[in-house]
Design a protein around this motif. Sequence first.
Motif, mmCIF file in Angstrom:
data_model
loop_
_atom_site.group_PDB
_atom_site.id
_atom_site.type_symbol
_atom_site.label_atom_id
_atom_site.label_comp_id
_atom_site.label_asym_id
_atom_site.label_seq_id
_atom_site.Cartn_x
_atom_site.Cartn_y
_atom_site.Cartn_z
ATOM 1 N N PHE A 45 0.832 -1.204 0.000
ATOM 2 C CA PHE A 45 0.000 0.000 0.000
ATOM 3 C C PHE A 45 0.869 1.258 0.000
ATOM 4 N N THR A 46 1.914 1.255 0.818
ATOM 5 C CA THR A 46 2.801 2.423 0.888
ATOM 6 C C THR A 46 3.475 2.679 -0.450
ATOM 7 N N THR A 49 1.151 4.090 -3.028
ATOM 8 C CA THR A 49 0.809 5.481 -2.746
ATOM 9 C C THR A 49 1.888 6.421 -3.287
ATOM 10 N N GLN A 207 -3.969 -0.965 10.469
ATOM 11 C CA GLN A 207 -4.546 -0.520 9.205
ATOM 12 C C GLN A 207 -5.998 -0.111 9.454
ATOM 13 N N GLN A 283 -1.806 13.811 -1.991
ATOM 14 C CA GLN A 283 -2.145 12.467 -2.470
ATOM 15 C C GLN A 283 -1.240 11.395 -1.874
ATOM 16 N N PRO A 287 -3.523 9.376 2.157
ATOM 17 C CA PRO A 287 -3.707 7.931 2.318
ATOM 18 C C PRO A 287 -2.841 7.324 3.417
ATOM 19 N N ALA A 290 -4.220 8.315 6.791
ATOM 20 C CA ALA A 290 -5.482 7.614 7.024
ATOM 21 C C ALA A 290 -5.245 6.207 7.570
ATOM 22 N N GLN A 291 -4.045 5.686 7.329
ATOM 23 C CA GLN A 291 -3.659 4.386 7.870
ATOM 24 C C GLN A 291 -2.985 4.535 9.234
#
Length: 327
Positions: A45-46, A49, A207, A283, A287, A290-291
């Motif tokens: 995910f990182t 992003t 998460q 951007q 995200p 948010a984690q």
Amino acid sequence: MNLSPRAFIAALACGLCTLAAAQSAFPSRPVTLMVPYPAGSASDFTARTFHDPLGKQLATPVVVENLGGAAGAIAAVKLLSAPADGHYLFQGSPNELILSGLVNKGVKYQSGDFRMVAPVAVSHLVLVAAAHVPVDTMDQLADLARARKAAPLTYGSSGPGTLYHLLGALMAKRTGAELTHVPYKGGAPLMQDLLGGQIDFAFMPYQSSYADLVKQGRIKVIGSLADAKLPAPFQDVPSYKASRQFKDFGFSIWTAYLVRQGTPQATVDQLAAAFQAALQQPQVRGPLEAQAKTLFAPMPLEQAAAFYKAEIARYQELVKTVGFEAQ
């Protein structure tokens, strides 16, 4: 056009310099972010992003490559086998960069084979239990574990010798419980078995997606290893400090991007600047925050090197405390 020998040599030297400069220009092809775990993991995910904003900063495509196995060592070896030209970056944490070389005799690389370019974020760690486990707190889990000597509780990790494995070993040492370790190739397959009830608990990076899983009754978040409160809806999850049996159990996990030692300084400078610029963009920040990740402030390369050195010493001490023997 006729040139004197001296003019010809000068022109040739100039041409060779121009050619060398062109060959050494960075970036000269797409840049790869090597993620040492399967797609779908928190690490993945990182990287996903970052890859587009970073590509815009570098003016070249940035791709994500996932290569799990051996607690991240397989991906690390692949990166260290590539040219030291900055086109391959390793997305690393203490697991792959420090612990692998301390706990696995088969790992031939050392922490010093990498150079830190950009620390990115710190993730809170939480203790997550399967829905079938009849506990709601860390202390209750420890009590249950001690009572289950004939059939020890099982806990998962992303591989032998990873931080998540060592935390389970530290828990067993501190509480006197018998535990059975179950290794996986990454967080995604581990979570699948936790959801399916094949293992009892795990230490995991927090998460936001856990909120839906808790609401559905599929897992329980029973404790936090963070000093600060977790974000809603987990703000009431007790930290290790509220536990009787998990004193001095404050841990987090950081993520950073690194290159091979020997990468040209100008390339390292360019990469560091690109990451710092990307980290300021909504951007990217949105995200990750948010984690519940805490983003690093821009860190000069000298400071990043000092941070990395201190972390190496810290995890060496953890391995010593647990008494883990390299395998």
